[in-house]
Design a protein around this motif. Sequence first.
Motif, mmCIF file in Angstrom:
data_model
loop_
_atom_site.group_PDB
_atom_site.id
_atom_site.type_symbol
_atom_site.label_atom_id
_atom_site.label_comp_id
_atom_site.label_asym_id
_atom_site.label_seq_id
_atom_site.Cartn_x
_atom_site.Cartn_y
_atom_site.Cartn_z
ATOM 1 N N ASN A 1 -0.008 -6.621 9.430
ATOM 2 C CA ASN A 1 1.179 -6.913 8.611
ATOM 3 C C ASN A 1 1.023 -6.432 7.170
ATOM 4 O O ASN A 1 1.434 -7.121 6.222
ATOM 5 N N ILE A 2 0.411 -5.268 7.006
ATOM 6 C CA ILE A 2 0.226 -4.676 5.680
ATOM 7 C C ILE A 2 1.460 -3.846 5.333
ATOM 8 O O ILE A 2 1.726 -2.837 5.999
ATOM 9 N N PRO A 3 2.240 -4.210 4.319
ATOM 10 C CA PRO A 3 3.375 -3.371 3.916
ATOM 11 C C PRO A 3 2.872 -2.029 3.373
ATOM 12 O O PRO A 3 2.086 -2.001 2.417
ATOM 13 N N SER A 4 3.266 -0.946 4.005
ATOM 14 C CA SER A 4 2.764 0.360 3.582
ATOM 15 C C SER A 4 3.881 1.397 3.555
ATOM 16 O O SER A 4 4.793 1.369 4.398
ATOM 17 N N THR A 5 3.794 2.306 2.605
ATOM 18 C CA THR A 5 4.768 3.380 2.460
ATOM 19 C C THR A 5 4.044 4.700 2.244
ATOM 20 O O THR A 5 3.237 4.819 1.311
ATOM 21 N N LEU B 1 15.597 8.481 0.645
ATOM 22 C CA LEU B 1 15.156 8.143 -0.712
ATOM 23 C C LEU B 1 16.360 7.788 -1.580
ATOM 24 O O LEU B 1 16.330 6.814 -2.346
ATOM 25 N N GLU B 2 17.416 8.565 -1.440
ATOM 26 C CA GLU B 2 18.644 8.304 -2.205
ATOM 27 C C GLU B 2 19.292 6.988 -1.764
ATOM 28 O O GLU B 2 19.742 6.197 -2.590
ATOM 29 N N GLN B 3 19.329 6.762 -0.468
ATOM 30 C CA GLN B 3 19.981 5.558 0.055
ATOM 31 C C GLN B 3 19.224 4.290 -0.302
ATOM 32 O O GLN B 3 19.822 3.279 -0.685
ATOM 33 N N ASP B 4 17.901 4.324 -0.210
ATOM 34 C CA ASP B 4 17.102 3.110 -0.412
ATOM 35 C C ASP B 4 16.752 2.843 -1.876
ATOM 36 O O ASP B 4 16.521 1.687 -2.252
ATOM 37 N N PHE B 5 16.710 3.909 -2.688
ATOM 38 C CA PHE B 5 16.248 3.732 -4.073
ATOM 39 C C PHE B 5 17.200 4.322 -5.111
ATOM 40 O O PHE B 5 16.925 4.247 -6.314
ATOM 41 N N LEU C 1 0.860 -1.181 0.000
ATOM 42 C CA LEU C 1 0.000 0.000 0.000
ATOM 43 C C LEU C 1 0.897 1.231 0.000
ATOM 44 O O LEU C 1 1.703 1.420 0.918
ATOM 45 N N VAL C 2 0.765 2.046 -1.028
ATOM 46 C CA VAL C 2 1.504 3.314 -1.119
ATOM 47 C C VAL C 2 0.475 4.436 -1.037
ATOM 48 O O VAL C 2 -0.559 4.379 -1.703
ATOM 49 N N GLY D 1 9.907 8.616 -8.489
ATOM 50 C CA GLY D 1 10.066 8.168 -7.111
ATOM 51 C C GLY D 1 8.991 7.175 -6.709
ATOM 52 O O GLY D 1 9.282 6.150 -6.080
ATOM 53 N N VAL D 2 7.753 7.456 -7.077
ATOM 54 C CA VAL D 2 6.639 6.568 -6.715
ATOM 55 C C VAL D 2 6.804 5.196 -7.366
ATOM 56 O O VAL D 2 6.608 4.159 -6.721
ATOM 57 N N ILE D 3 7.178 5.170 -8.639
ATOM 58 C CA ILE D 3 7.364 3.909 -9.362
ATOM 59 C C ILE D 3 8.406 3.033 -8.660
ATOM 60 O O ILE D 3 8.219 1.830 -8.455
ATOM 61 N N ARG D 4 9.516 3.650 -8.275
ATOM 62 C CA ARG D 4 10.580 2.884 -7.608
ATOM 63 C C ARG D 4 10.117 2.363 -6.248
ATOM 64 O O ARG D 4 10.420 1.227 -5.867
ATOM 65 N N ILE D 5 9.399 3.187 -5.526
ATOM 66 C CA ILE D 5 8.938 2.801 -4.193
ATOM 67 C C ILE D 5 7.875 1.709 -4.275
ATOM 68 O O ILE D 5 7.870 0.770 -3.474
#
Length: 348
Positions: free
Chosen positions: A180-184, A319-323, A131-132, A236-240
């Motif tokens: 346990n819903i993965p959400s960002t 954002l830079e570090q993770d993606f 879920l984004v 950014g959204v696409i990568r996340i």
Amino acid sequence: MNILVTGAAGFIGSALCLRILAEQLETTVIGIDNVNDYYDVNIKKWRLGKLAKYGTRFVFIKGNIADKGLIDRLFAEYKPEIVVNFAAQAGVRYSISNPDAYIESNLIGFYNILEACRHSYDNDAEGVKHLVYASSSSVYGSNKKVPYSTDDKVDNPVSLYAVTKKSNELMAHAYSKLYNIPSTGLRFFTVYGPAGRPDMAYFGFTNKFLKGETIKIFNYGNCMRDFTYIDDIVEGVIRIMAKAPERKNGEDGLPIPPYKVYNIGNNKPENLLDFVQILGEELIRANVLPADYDFESHQELVPMQPGDVPVTYADTTPLEQDFGFKPSTSLRLGLRKFSEWYKVFYKK
């Protein structure tokens, strides 16, 4: 894969849908939007027209996410693997005069999305993988420390809009922990570009200049904004979307919330007066305004408005570090593309 995008007729939602449909050829996008008249519906129809060209790969439902029955039916029929919630009542100033719209869409509507994600796991179904959802730089409120970091406390909102966005983050965290819903969550910083929202400064200023009206520049021009171009936001959204927070258990055997929040901003705040100057130059370049337009006589410096803040400035390090991504479109290039779109869209 089925991806549900709420707010699909909106500025960011429609741009995201276009990008997914153009690049992910095996994906069906289910878009929902109530197409309300908060701003010019013709722009929303224009965006939807672009999406309609993808035929059956884009399924559009006109409806309100505050309608729980509708949301439940959508999840039951399409079983989306990724859910992107960009449907919301936007705008800081509008929230002062029209609070009901924010409670309905941003709180009740988001609750319905969370509940549907929760029940997507019923009967041991695989359910929603990620879920984004849209948060906002407004959650930082009167924060004095810059740049704004997602590690900062954000307990001092200065508008109801900011309250609803912070509430979304808290609600998502609770549902991530419980189910346990993965959400960002994504804290967007002053998004602009072609086919944007007319209530945003760059668009409103352009309309007023064209009518020969005077624009108001708040805080006497002493405002800084981290303007972020729409293509950078979508990238950014696409990568996340493709990298959900990992599900794992803690020492107590219970799930650690698979939950993240990121800033998506340009990491380069611009002075409002410089912004107006660049906008004017690009409107002249695109032949929206004549070369001899007198901008000075169409500007008024006024005090800060309730709900506004003097500066927005994103720390994008996580954002830079993770993606491996950082927005990079210059303000001039972004306003140039907007001005060229504006010329074509309104030429009739």
